[in-house]
Design an enzyme around this catalytic site. Structure first.
Site, PDB file in Angstrom:
ATOM      1  N   GLY A  55       0.945  -1.657   0.087  1.00  0.00           N
ATOM      2  CA  GLY A  55       0.103   0.047   0.111  1.00  0.00           C
ATOM      3  C   GLY A  55       1.199   0.947  -0.134  1.00  0.00           C
ATOM      4  CD  GLN A 102       3.293   6.223   2.648  1.00  0.00           C
ATOM      5  OE1 GLN A 102       2.223   5.774   2.193  1.00  0.00           O
ATOM      6  NE2 GLN A 102       4.673   5.500   3.347  1.00  0.00           N
ATOM      7  CB  CYS A 160       5.347   2.071   7.024  1.00  0.00           C
ATOM      8  SG  CYS A 160       5.311   4.172   6.509  1.00  0.00           S
ATOM      9  CG  LEU A 161       6.440   1.380   0.444  1.00  0.00           C
ATOM     10  CD1 LEU A 161       5.933   1.766  -0.298  1.00  0.00           C
ATOM     11  CD2 LEU A 161       7.259  -0.017   0.609  1.00  0.00           C
ATOM     12  CG  HIS A 214      -0.048   1.099   7.812  1.00  0.00           C
ATOM     13  ND1 HIS A 214       0.594   0.758   7.957  1.00  0.00           N
ATOM     14  CD2 HIS A 214       0.058   2.286   6.268  1.00  0.00           C
ATOM     15  CE1 HIS A 214       1.690   1.403   8.077  1.00  0.00           C
ATOM     16  NE2 HIS A 214       1.795   2.342   6.748  1.00  0.00           N
ATOM     17  CD  GLU A 215      -0.798   2.434   2.799  1.00  0.00           C
ATOM     18  OE1 GLU A 215      -0.499   3.695   3.005  1.00  0.00           O
ATOM     19  OE2 GLU A 215       0.007   1.419   3.125  1.00  0.00           O
ATOM     20  CG  HIS A 270       0.367   6.931   5.484  1.00  0.00           C
ATOM     21  ND1 HIS A 270       1.282   7.746   6.120  1.00  0.00           N
ATOM     22  CD2 HIS A 270       0.642   5.582   5.299  1.00  0.00           C
ATOM     23  CE1 HIS A 270       2.385   6.566   6.559  1.00  0.00           C
ATOM     24  NE2 HIS A 270       1.970   5.338   5.092  1.00  0.00           N
TER      25      HIS A 270
HETATM   26 NI    NI Z   1       3.214   3.702   5.170  1.00  0.00          NI
END
Ligand code: NI
Length: 162
Positions: free
Chosen positions: A46, A51, A91-92, A133-134, A137
């Site tokens: 995701g 991000q 998380c990226l 999660h997304e 963000h």
């Molecule tokens: Ni993330």
């Protein structure tokens, strides 16, 4: 299409609130394609627009990696959440970092698709976790804010991250 730079831990933009998308124009469509490509290239399940440095309420999620298209959601909102499950979450924006997080194990999300059509998505397990999660963000919330204390760990070569 192009890969975009993923903003990392410590970048102030990750704490900002993203704005509602009012018009889905070519720039937004291009952004969504780039997010999808950037996420897959980083083996993410995701990604949110913030991000890649854009404060708009857009997320892309793909928990399958089976060639089926990713979920591309504009202005997503959780309208129903059920149950609880503990996830090992990454998380990226936090490369190689993971922690245990408790999230609903079933959610219903309302959003617009890339053509502006209203859609309702039901997700269980990993998909529920990734959607939560997304969407977090988009409000500047990160998994480290809600992780179970003392569970943050560093794992190299992990397979997937949100
Ligand atoms: Ni993330």
């Amino acid at each position: 299409m192009a890969l975009r730079e993923i903003r990392k831990e410590g970048d102030e933009i990750l704490r900002k609130k993203s704005r509602i998308v009012e018009v889905i124009d070519d720039r937004i469509k291009e952004l969504i394609k780039d997010m999808d490509e950037t996420m897959h290239s980083a083996n993410g399940v995701g990604i949110s627009a913030v991000q890649v440095g854009v404060l708009k309420r857009i997320i892309v999620v793909d928990v399958n990696y089976d060639g089926s298209p990713s979920l591309k959601l504009i202005n997503p909102e959780i309208v129903k959440a059920k149950g609880k499950e503990e996830f090992q979450e990454g998380c990226l924006s936090f490369p190689n970092k993971f922690a245990k997080v408790i999230r609903p194990n079933e959610v219903t999300v309302k959003a617009l698709d890339e053509n502006g059509k209203q859609v309702t998505i039901k997700g269980k397990g990993l998909l529920a976790e990734a959607l939560c999660h997304e969407i977090d963000h988009l409000d500047g919330k990160l998994f480290i804010d809600i992780m179970e204390p003392g569970t943050l760990e560093y794992i190299e070569n992990a397979e997937e991250q949100d």
